[in-house]
Design a protein around this motif. Structure first.
Motif, PDB file in Angstrom:
ATOM      1  N   ARG A  21       7.012   7.400  31.642  1.00 49.06           N
ATOM      2  CA  ARG A  21       5.987   6.624  31.026  1.00 49.06           C
ATOM      3  C   ARG A  21       4.600   6.804  30.854  1.00 49.06           C
ATOM      4  O   ARG A  21       4.105   7.404  32.517  1.00 49.06           O
ATOM      5  N   ASP A  62       0.487   3.692  33.372  1.00 50.33           N
ATOM      6  CA  ASP A  62       0.163   1.906  32.857  1.00 50.33           C
ATOM      7  C   ASP A  62      -0.510   1.618  33.931  1.00 50.33           C
ATOM      8  O   ASP A  62      -0.554   0.997  35.064  1.00 50.33           O
ATOM      9  N   ARG A 105      -4.812  -2.831  29.942  1.00 47.44           N
ATOM     10  CA  ARG A 105      -4.130  -2.438  30.674  1.00 47.44           C
ATOM     11  C   ARG A 105      -3.300  -1.364  29.932  1.00 47.44           C
ATOM     12  O   ARG A 105      -2.839  -1.757  28.823  1.00 47.44           O
ATOM     13  N   MET A 118       8.766   0.543  25.898  1.00 50.83           N
ATOM     14  CA  MET A 118       9.327  -0.690  26.921  1.00 50.83           C
ATOM     15  C   MET A 118       8.719  -1.849  26.520  1.00 50.83           C
ATOM     16  O   MET A 118       7.989  -2.102  25.748  1.00 50.83           O
ATOM     17  N   GLU A 121       8.586  -5.292  27.045  1.00 49.31           N
ATOM     18  CA  GLU A 121       7.818  -5.892  28.243  1.00 49.31           C
ATOM     19  C   GLU A 121       6.726  -6.699  28.239  1.00 49.31           C
ATOM     20  O   GLU A 121       6.448  -7.418  29.085  1.00 49.31           O
ATOM     21  N   ASP A 178       7.691  -7.212  33.876  1.00 45.44           N
ATOM     22  CA  ASP A 178       6.287  -7.396  33.211  1.00 45.44           C
ATOM     23  C   ASP A 178       7.282  -9.100  32.535  1.00 45.44           C
ATOM     24  O   ASP A 178       6.347 -10.351  32.303  1.00 45.44           O
ATOM     25  N   ARG A 238       3.491 -12.330  38.712  1.00 47.49           N
ATOM     26  CA  ARG A 238       4.542 -11.301  39.199  1.00 47.49           C
ATOM     27  C   ARG A 238       3.903 -10.955  40.847  1.00 47.49           C
ATOM     28  O   ARG A 238       4.792 -10.641  41.509  1.00 47.49           O
TER      29      ARG A 238
END
Ligand code: PEP
Ligand code: MG
Length: 576
Positions: free
Chosen positions: A334, A337, A360, A431, A433, A457, A467
């Motif tokens: 990935r 992030d 982000r 992804m 999310e 997420d 979260r």
């Protein structure tokens, strides 16, 4: 003895002495250096002084604007401490003589200075102690990088107790030294909790008021299954938990028999169970637990606990190592992030009020093509080895996917021109999310080669629940009907378009939810390494046809609690 209750974040039971970390506490490790390392240590010291100076001047300017010149003048005294030749020369001369690391030497010199000033009978000089202390701590912080504590320094296994721990603090923990951690704040899927799972260290978060109650040296029982933390337990409680610890080990062993068996259901549907990792060091744990590859490699951890971002070459080496070690199994990398609860000091990202909704992941990468390209080139180069795949985090719509792919194509063209090999057919996934991606899964499925659902997420954004915030943790419900419907929508559209769906959020590793995910048609489960055997065990114990019926029933229920109770009951029926 007394008991506190928090949120169980990483499973397991640990018993050990507490080691409390204050908000600004440093543990400075002492280690020997070789003579040829002295110039590097001096350079580190000089850089820390320059950085500290810059910080103080910045602070002074801010205070001057906000509060006026007079208030800002107090920092002149701080700047004077920073320029104190005696202090600087003493550090350098001791460094040359003692051949010990500069952070340790500086902390010793600082202590001595404070001691000397405390003994002086002069009120003015005594007042300077707080300036020296303040500046000294700033220098130390800069010398040690961002990390507050070097966890490898502990001589016995301790339970870390802190108000909060950053993911990079947790990443610096070591299983040999830390047997559990407990924090006042935090949620179940914060990256700190996720990191604890990867390290297989039991953790309880969100134990409000804990760090004010516990003292270093208190004996603690940390129950990462129920979320209980017991301070200075009596003998009977200790024995009870030691028994519980044994029982838990027994359960883990029961699942271990499935670790190398294929995850095939009783009616012969083959699934895949892969691992989530944060660092290349976790590769042996993936193999040990029978992972069929890596479904999520969180590359941002490679950027943590270091002064400069990793170079293209360093990234290439890390990705190549993971790809080769796992080959012929796939490794899904990935891209960076950064943001949310993961901050990297190298990029000077401004503080945001809502970091999870801010600059982000892919948003940062698209705005910083220099950083993004360096990573993409490293991934492409590593794709010549093993079976790498790539995925982008936090895609909110197809435009971002196209923009990212455009940069990827530029990198491919560069490498081609430079005659550097890479896999031309590198699979690129997305992804899912962000709710907008979930709801446009049909569109995204036309341009992505695979999906990986990031429920950590997806749940926080869909249910509007931070979260990492223990106050609203009760609302963070993977079994909420909205989440089940969203997952169904994603899987159905992906399958219609002929692409596979993985899940790499923590939900994929929740035993009772594995049942429902199987019924919804999920193709791949990507979970922390230690959960692989259990996930395979569950898959091997059920019929997909029965799980499809179970999922349909669950989708008819109206509350998260009903779904949870329903799945829990089924799980007990199936695996006891
Ligand atoms: C997720 O959001 O579910 C996920 C796997 O990514 P991360 O936890 O790193 O945000
Ligand atoms: Mg995520």
């Amino acid at each position: 003895m007394f008991k506190l209750k928090g949120i169980a974040a990483a499973s397991g039971i640990s018993i050990g002495p507490a080691y409390k970390i204050g908000k600004e506490e440093f543990v400075v490790v002492k280690y020997a250096i070789r003579e040829e390392e002295i110039p590097v240590q001096i350079q580190l010291f000089e850089e820390a002084l320059i950085k500290t100076r810059r910080e103080i001047i910045g602070l002074q300017k801010r205070i001057s604007v906000d509060m006026g010149q007079d208030e800002a003048q107090i920092f002149d005294a701080h700047l004077l401490v920073l320029e104190d030749r005696m202090l600087i020369e003493e550090v350098i001369s001791r460094l040359k003589k003692g051949q010990l690391n500069v952070a340790y030497i500086f902390s010793e010199v600082l202590k001595r200075y404070i001691q000397v000033f405390s003994n002086i009978e002069d009120e003015y000089l005594k007042e300077r102690i707080s300036d020296i202390n303040d500046v000294g701590r700033r220098i130390l912080r800069n010398l040690l990088g961002k990390g507050r504590t070097n966890f490898q320094d502990f001589k016995e296994k301790v339970v870390i107790v802190a108000h909060d721990l950053s993911p990079s603090d947790t990443a610096a923990m070591h299983k040999q030294n830390v047997c559990a951690f407990v924090t006042d704040i935090g949620g179940k899927t914060s990256h700190t909790a996720i990191m604890a799972k990867s390290l297989e260290i039991p953790a309880v978060v969100g134990v409000g008021g804990l760090s004010n109650t516990v003292k270093t040296g208190d004996l603690l029982i940390v129950d990462g299954v129920t979320g209980a933390v017991i301070i200075n337990p009596d003998q009977a409680t200790l024995e009870e938990y030691r028994e519980e610890e044994k029982k838990l080990k027994g359960i883990v062993e029961r699942f271990l028999v499935s670790k190398d068996l294929p995850p095939v259901t009783l009616d012969k549907k083959t699934l895949q169970v892969l691992a989530n990792i944060e660092l290349p060091e976790e590769v042996p744990a993936v193999k040990l637990h029978g992972g069929q590859g890596i479904g999520l490699y969180r590359t941002e951890f490679l950027y943590m606990n270091r002064k400069d971002p990793p170079t293209e070459e360093q990234q290439y080496q890390a990705y190549k190592y993971v790809a080769e070690e796992l080959a012929p199994h796939p490794v899904v990398i990935r891209t960076l992030d950064l943001g949310g609860d993961k901050f990297l000091s190298q990029f000077e990202v401004p503080t945001e009020i809502e970091p999870f909704l801010g600059w982000r992941a892919i948003r940062f990468c698209l705005a910083r093509p220099d950083v993004f390209k360096m990573q993409l080139r490293a991934i492409l180069r590593a794709s010549a080895h093993g079976k790498l795949k790539l995925m982008y985090p936090m895609i909110s719509g197809v435009e971002e996917l196209r923009q990212a792919n455009k940069i990827l194509e530029e990198c491919k063209a560069e490498l081609k021109k430079q005659k550097i090999s890479f896999n031309k057919d590198l699979e690129v996934g997305v992804m899912i999310e962000v709710p907008s991606a979930a709801l446009t899964a049909d569109i995204l499925a036309q341009e992505a080669v695979f999906f990986s659902i990031g429920t950590n997420d997806l749940i926080q954004y869909s249910l509007a629940v931070d979260r990492a915030n223990e106050k609203v943790a009760y609302l963070y419900e993977p079994t909420h009907p909205a989440i089940l419907r969203m997952i169904k929508n994603i899987i159905d559209h992906a399958h219609k378009a002929g692409i596979k769906v993985a899940m790499c959020g923590e939900m994929a590793g929740e035993p009772m939810l594995v049942l429902i995910l199987l019924g919804l048609g999920l193709d791949e489960f990507s979970v922390p390494p230690f959960l692989i055997p259990e996930t395979k065990f569950i898959i091997r114990s059920v019929k997909i046809s029965a799980m499809e019926k179970l999922a349909l029933e669950a989708l008819k229920l109206t509350t998260a609690k009903e779904v949870e109770d329903f799945c829990q009951k089924k799980l007990v029926e199936i695996i006891g």
